[in-house]
Motif scaffolding. Structure first.
Motif, mmCIF file in Angstrom:
data_model
loop_
_atom_site.group_PDB
_atom_site.id
_atom_site.type_symbol
_atom_site.label_atom_id
_atom_site.label_comp_id
_atom_site.label_asym_id
_atom_site.label_seq_id
_atom_site.Cartn_x
_atom_site.Cartn_y
_atom_site.Cartn_z
ATOM 1 N N VAL A 71 -3.309 -14.842 -27.311
ATOM 2 C CA VAL A 71 -3.659 -16.375 -27.514
ATOM 3 C C VAL A 71 -4.589 -16.901 -26.637
ATOM 4 O O VAL A 71 -4.064 -17.058 -25.378
ATOM 5 N N ALA A 95 -2.866 -21.614 -34.747
ATOM 6 C CA ALA A 95 -3.815 -20.987 -34.566
ATOM 7 C C ALA A 95 -4.597 -20.246 -35.441
ATOM 8 O O ALA A 95 -4.199 -20.017 -36.532
ATOM 9 N N GLY A 110 -6.022 -20.521 -30.477
ATOM 10 C CA GLY A 110 -5.158 -21.704 -30.491
ATOM 11 C C GLY A 110 -5.755 -22.868 -30.437
ATOM 12 O O GLY A 110 -6.719 -23.357 -29.632
#
Length: 410
Positions: A71, A95, A110
């Motif tokens: 992420v 996300a 994200g």
């Protein structure tokens, strides 16, 4: 090959008409781009935030299985958190999936990040608790008894932890020859579930490990969360070896306590459950020996008293007395039998004499002795009537002391 000649669908590709890498990457990117923004929950296992950089990178791992996603998130989203993001924290992230065509990797862009609150965690644990209870994983009839004296004790604990020291030292204080097979693993954080489960499976496969203890010290809800993880709980339920849960203190109640075959309130209490107290066992043995000795002495005293009583009886005090008494009885019976036999013989002799006299009285000789005679013809026929005789007929006459012949006259 010109773009017009390439197959339209992946199913139409062949070894002679393949897609180039760029085309496959672009198609994957187009497919991922169509995915909507998603909220995803996981545990932060790695955080990379460089000073001055506007983007931070973290690895989000599933709480139950060994799966993770990368992420990327703006540092402003991290700074908006009430508390700094740290490794091991359970979070939910908003996300957008994206595919990096240059390297062929999937990443998550994200937008927001929030910690999973304690209330939410407790609610999920309570939901899992109800589900597992409905499956019967907490039932008392499926719990196995702990062995009285295990050949080897499996111990799963943290690295250089106080829980390991408590279990080992207290066990050996109670039973000095206790043998351990220890697996030191992470007992909190992202890898705790995987490492504890793997150690459990390894110890369960060792033949002479008769009991397994999972131990760690106390902590907050987040620290003890791995021991309420469904994957770990099912691994414990599937183990063939009895499992003892020794997590935290009296007030800590992870779901592992309900699934395990025995719950120990503390690691020290676990030591009391897995091995007997040698001193206590010696006391029990000594007490048993003392009871056996008293019982045996009492039985011997009782039998000795009975033996004395038997020996004091006349038949044992003078064994010949019984023989003499019986000899007298036999002698009396013999005399009585002899007398009865003699009386019987005399009685029968008298009977025979009477019969002889009767026979003698009734015999023809007795008649002759009284003066009678028997007159017979020459042919031996007895004469009954003189009229039957002829003149000058020769007759034979028998008297008591002989016989003679006579002739009749007219």
């Amino acid at each position: 090959m010109s773009p017009e000649a390439l197959p339209e669908r992946a199913a139409d590709t062949t070894a002679e008409s393949p897609w180039p890498v760029r085309l496959l990457s672009m198609k994957i990117a187009d497919y991922v781009e169509k995915m909507s923004v998603v909220w995803v929950e996981g545990q932060v296992v790695q955080l990379n935030r460089r000073p001055g950089a506007r983007t931070a990178y973290l690895t989000l791992r599933d709480a139950d299985v060994d799966m993770s996603l990368s992420v990327s998130i703006h540092v402003n989203a991290l700074d908006a958190m009430a508390a700094p993001v740290s490794e091991g924290l359970r979070v939910v992230v908003q996300a957008k999936p994206s595919f990096w065509t240059q390297r062929g990797t999937l990443t998550m862009d994200g937008r927001q990040i929030r910690p999973v609150g304690v209330g939410g965690l407790l609610a999920r644990i309570e939901y899992l608790k109800r589900n597992l209870a409905s499956e019967g994983l907490f039932d008392a009839d499926r719990k196995r008894p702990l062995p009285f004296l295990p050949r080897r004790i499996g111990l799963i604990c943290g690295r250089a932890s106080a829980a390991e020291k408590d279990v080992v030292e207290n066990s050996r204080r109670r039973w000095p020859t206790a043998q351990f097979e220890i697996r030191q693993v992470a007992v909190q954080g992202a890898s705790a579930v995987t490492e504890v489960s793997e150690a459990l499976r390894e110890l369960d496969g060792i033949q002479d490990v008769d009991v397994i203890v999972i131990a760690r010290g106390g902590g907050n809800v987040e620290d003890l969360l791995p021991f309420s993880n469904e994957a770990l709980l099912r691994a414990v339920a599937a183990a063939h070896t009895p499992v003892v849960s020794a997590i935290g203190h009296d007030v800590d109640t992870p779901l592992l306590d309900l699934v395990a075959d025995h719950r120990a309130s503390t690691p020290t209490d676990a030591a009391k459950a897995i091995v007997p107290d040698a001193d206590r066992e010696h006391q029990i043995i000594d007490a048993g020996r003392a009871r056996s000795r008293r019982a045996l002495e009492g039985r011997l005293h009782h039998e000795r008293r009975r033996l004395v009583e038997l020996r004091s009886r006349p038949v044992l005090a003078d064994p010949g007395a019984f023989v003499r008494v019986q000899r007298e009885v036999v002698s009396a019976l013999r005399t009585r039998a002899h007398r009865r036999t003699e009386a019987l013989v005399h009685r029968h002799q008298d009977g025979i004499g009477h019969l002889r006299a009767q026979v003698r009285t009734l015999s023809p000789q007795s008649t002759l002795d009284r003066g009678y005679a028997i007159v017979q013809r020459v042919d031996g026929a007895v004469v009954h009537d003189p009229a039957d005789l002829e003149v000058s007929e020769l007759l034979h006459v028998t008297v008591a002391r002989g016989d003679f012949g006579v002739r009749t006259e007219g």
